[in-house]
Design an enzyme around this catalytic site. Structure first.
Site, short mmCIF file in Angstrom:
data_model
loop_
_atom_site.label_atom_id
_atom_site.label_comp_id
_atom_site.label_asym_id
_atom_site.label_seq_id
_atom_site.Cartn_x
_atom_site.Cartn_y
_atom_site.Cartn_z
N HIS A 25 12.27 15.12 6.50
CA HIS A 25 11.99 14.11 5.50
C HIS A 25 11.29 12.90 6.11
CE1 HIS A 25 13.03 10.59 3.01
NE2 HIS A 25 12.79 11.43 2.01
N CYS B 147 -17.30 -10.78 -2.21
CA CYS B 147 -16.50 -10.68 -0.99
C CYS B 147 -15.03 -10.93 -1.27
CB CYS B 147 -17.04 -11.58 0.10
SG CYS B 147 -16.98 -13.28 -0.33
#
Ligand code: ADP
Ligand code: MG
Ligand code: MG
Length: 882
Positions: A453, A836
């Protein structure tokens, strides 16, 4: 019409995953391909939704269809439910249409009872096996269906082992197991005041209901929340004939990947446990061994597995993760799915498969989630540094991380708020620990294998992880761990390297990431198709070099204030701020100019031949001054020490700090407002830019500098600054007897600028959108406060669909951008437009930018590969539409 709620494997296929769940759909697909899949049928997600609608009851119509399918299953297997000599045993498995590995429940060996267990014992001539299966079944059924605490059973088992002086479960004899079963049934009687159900049909219906219920168990709900998955899909339930990996040494169970999910190498990879049943591998309770064991013990089955893995890979055209069981040397497939993979492997798979002719370049580009690239840009341990290795485990997920040891997932989550990086250390992890894994920078377990897991989840999350590090002993109650005779406590600093499996004491120097050759190839394909130019947002020559290395086509934003924050320069910057008059300020600026120029020279050199857009100073000046509380304390101290000169100086400073104090700095005296009130500052910066560019030009190094004016809201602001900048430029050009073209643009980050774009454009040669500030101003959110206070709540309760600072709000902020572009281009059709900030490397936002006519995006150096891929995907998506 009678609705169909139950599908035999022969009636389904892979495309039916909405109805059959991924597991059920793929079992049907494999069955139809003629692969060795134990027969069975799947009850649809539709039946699950109906189950919930009817107050958690299985409707008689659904039950009738289950009965019919059972009759079929009995026929094809030649076995019968409850048959005393030849009993049918089944597994009852969960599976939804979205991947939720290990979150929901599965029950094995259903159909066993006091009678059939005898039949199974005789039939297999293996009473021990039959009894062990029955014991496992009672335990699993009691846990999942009856809700009895597993601990009660484990306690019973431990007591028996202690009494009989037995170490391993495998040493339990048939007599022991008979005793144990008696005790287990007693526990059931005590806990639910009823006998353990003996009728397989009753067992089955109860189990199906319980699997439906597990759709809404806590860990499934958390998992869906983390992965942003809808809550109303429901799970399908697959009922399948059991095959047995626990029949002896020529049996076993394992997991195989058609290629290595870690390195991407094209070779069968996996793990195998001899004489074991399903859950043993996945749970990480026994550390499994490599597939070599299978190759030795059952070479035929191994060859068959290799062949099947290739068949499945070619069929699905992607790397598969296959669960299988070997029963007396015979291979059975129990599950296949697209394999989870490390970012490195994902890219190698895609590039290799293009070279093998299995997929197209376009598919390769579309397969990689751009945000996944950030995990590939992991730091690694500096190879030059010799550090002492504390322990070595299995390298389960690449990258290196340094953090303090935390044993408890809850605690790891709490540490998030302190900003302290945490390494979660556990003996193994389970689905209940996910939140702690998400909160940690790395995971270290002492048990479990490469498909445990912890390993699977860490790879998925892109976090460094080491598993099976058995040199470590963990003492949870003392919150300590022991390695090599050393004791480490919670809070001690360690470094883990998930690429090599090594654990180090303390922090070890890390080096920045490098792109793999396959990644370069993929990104070169991205460049072939993308339409948006990708530039770097950099503040220093170093960052400019990194940006270039990652493929930046220039600098879209250079923030000059970072040049002011250099500790060596701060005193001069303060001198400038505290100046009493213009003349004093100019004196300080004269000292700053060579420093600024040096930075520009460095950045220009790194970006030879490219555009470099420089933003004039933006933040409020008080950011460069010490804060008022610290100063007040220092004044007190100076006073006590009778250091009056220092006291007076600091008092003077405090006055200025207080004078500059702003209630709302985000909307304060900043951006072009500084340039207008203190023109000398912008003059100095403009001069530094022009001089640096002209001096390089003399040396034959050409760059294309641009100047950008921040925080404009009214055309007159821009007009004023522009005139001033142009005047300085003409002075410099005259002095140097040379000139270059330096376009002047605007940083569009206020709604008013968007709405008056038709005016702004008259004085602007290009636009760059500042997504962060525009989002703040549009929502009226101050980002730091919002993210720290109410935004998390907003997202949890879906008041906002997404964090607008991460994913551009297209309806609000995006509409302002669109308006600004339309109005601007109406006057100047060729107007260059950029975006940006964080949005420019987020795929949905990038697609939006492309579609509204943005020319370039600019982002931080390490995000450039992400932006390049996102831009390629945007271009491909647009091409698809046409
Ligand atoms: P999960 O979704 O948690 O992986 P599965 O339904 O795949 O749960 O079951 C877990 C494991 O149980 C499988 O990997 C397999 O080893 C075992 N298992 C499930 N069904 C059968 C079966 N019919 N025969 C043998 N083993 C089975
Ligand atoms: Mg499984
Ligand atoms: Mg800004």
């Amino acid at each position: 019409m009678n609705r169909k709620y139950v599908y035999l494997f022969s009636e389904g296929n892979a495309s039916m995953n909405h109805l059959l769940g991924r597991k059920g759909a793929n079992l049907a697909e494999m069955f139809s391909l003629g692969l060795p899949v134990p027969p069975g049928f799947t009850i649809t997600t539709d039946a699950c939704r109906r189950y919930y609608k009817e107050g958690k009851k299985i409707h008689p119509k659904v039950e009738k269809q289950i009965d019919d399918a059972l009759i079929y299953l009995e026929k094809v297997t030649g076995k019968e439910f409850s048959h005393p000599k030849n009993p049918l045993l089944v597994s009852v498995r969960s599976g939804s249409s979205v991947s939720m590995p290990g979150m929901m429940d599965t029950i094995l060996n259903l159909g066993l009872n006091d009678k059939t267990v005898q039949g199974l014992a005789e039939q297999t001539e293996n009473p021990r096996f039959a009894l062990d299966s029955y014991r496992r079944f009672i335990q699993m059924f009691s846990d999942v269906v009856l809700g009895i605490d597993l601990y009660l059973f484990e306690q019973e088992l431990d007591q028996l082992k202690e009494k009989e002086k037995i170490k391993r479960d495998s040493e339990l004899t048939a007599d022991h197991l008979t005793d144990l079963i008696r005790q287990y049934k007693k526990i059931v009687r005590q806990e639910v005041k009823d006998e353990f159900p003996q009728d397989p049909k009753v067992q089955l219906i109860l189990a199906i209901g319980a699997v439906f219920d597990s759709w809404n168990n806590q860990r499934s709900m958390i998992y869906r929340k983390i992965h942003n998955l809808p809550d109303d899909l429901g799970t399908a339930v697959t009922v399948q004939m059991m095959v047995f990996g626990n029949l002896g040494d020529s049996s076993g169970t394992g997991v195989a990947f058609s290629r290595n999910p870690l390195s991407g190498e094209n070779q069968l990879f996996g793990e195998y446990l001899v004489n074991a049943q399903g859950e043993d591998v996945v749970a990480g309770t026994r550390t499994p061994e490599s597939l070599c064991i299978l190759k030795e013990s059952s070479p035929k089955a191994y060859d068959k597995l290799t062949e099947v893995a290739k068949t499945l890979e070619n069929h699905y055209r992607d790397v598969q993760d296959i669960e299988f069981t070997i029963e007396n040397g015979r291979l059975f497939l129990l599950q296949t799915r697209v394999a989870k993979r490390s970012a490195v492997a994902g890219i190698k798979f895609a590039v290799d498969m293009v070279n093998e002719g299995l997929i197209s370049k376009k598919e390769a580009l579309m397969r990689i989630d751009p945000s996944n690239l950030s995990t590939l840009l992991h730091q690694t341990i500096d190879p030059e540094v010799k550090a002492d290795v504390l322990a070595t485990g299995l390298p389960a997920s690449p990258g290196a991380a340094t953090g303090i040891i935390i044993f408890d997932p809850e605690e790891a989550e709490r540490m998030l708020w302190t900003g302290q990086d945490v390494i979660l250390v556990r003996s193994e992890t389970s689905a209940d620990d996910i939140h702690g894994m998400v909160a940690s920078v790395g995971i270290l377990t002492s048990r479990g294998g490469m498909t445990s897991h912890a390993a699977v989840v860490a790879r998925d999350l892109g976090k460094p992880c080491i598993v099976g590090c058995d040199e470590i002993t963990i003492n949870l109650s003392q919150k300590e761990l022991y390695i090599q005779g050393k004791t480490l406590r919670e809070g001690d600093l360690i470094t883990i390297c998930g690429s090599s499996g090594k654990v180090f004491l303390g922090s070890v120097p890390l080096v920045p990431p490098q792109l793999t050759p396959e990644c370069h190839t993929l990104l070169s394909w991205a460049n072939e198709v993308k339409k948006l130019a990708v530039l770097g947002s950099v503040n220093t020559p170093e960052e400019a070099k990194t940006a270039k290395l990652f493929g930046a086509e220039g600098v879209g934003l250079c923030r000059t204030e970072h040049m002011f924050m250099d500790p060596a320069r701060v005193p001069i910057v303060r001198e400038m701020i505290l100046a009493q008059n213009k003349w004093e300020r100019k004196k300080a600026l004269d000292k700053l100019i060579p420093m600024q120029k040096k930075d520009f020279l460095g950045i220009f050199q790194a970006m030879e031949g490219c555009t470099v857009t420089i933003r004039l100073i933006d933040p409020p000046l008080h950011e460069f001054l010490p804060n008022a509380e610290t100063l007040t304390m220092e004044i007190e101290r100076a006073k006590m020490a009778k250091n009056y000169q220092e006291m007076e100086e600091k008092e003077e400073l405090l006055k200025k700090v207080k004078g500059l104090h702003e209630l709302n700095p985000a909307f304060g005296h900043r951006g072009c407002r500084i340039g207008i009130t203190y023109p000398e500052i912008y003059d100095m910066q403009t001069r530094a830019i022009a001089e640096a560019a002209l001096e390089l030009k003399k040396e034959g190094i050409i760059v294309y500098p641009e100047i950008i004016v921040p925080l404009v809201s009214h055309i007159n602001e821009l007009k004023t600054v522009r005139e001033q900048v142009e005047e300085v430029l003409s002075h410099v050009f005259l002095e140097y007897g040379d000139r270059i073209d330096i376009p002047i643009g605007t940083f569009i980050e206020l709604p008013r600028a968007c709405m008056t774009s038709h005016q702004i454009v008259e004085y602007s040669d290009f636009y760059t959108f500042g997504g962060n500030d525009l989002t703040q101003a549009t929502f009226g959110f101050s980002r730091d406060d919002a993210e720290g206070k109410y935004l998390a709540y907003y997202l949890d309760y879906k008041i906002l669909p997404e964090n607008p600072f991460v994913v551009l709000d297209q309806e609000g902020v995006g509409e302002l951008i669109r308006t600004a572009i339309e109005k601007g281009r109406a006057r100047k059709p060729q107007l260059k437009i950029g975006a940006c900030g964080e949005h420019s490397s987020e795929k949905k936002s990038v697609l939006f930018f492309q579609n509204i006519g943005v020319n370039f995006i600019s982002c931080r150096p390490y995000r450039i590969p992400i932006a390049r891929l996102a831009a390629a995907q945007a271009a491909l998506a647009a091409a698809e539409k046409d």
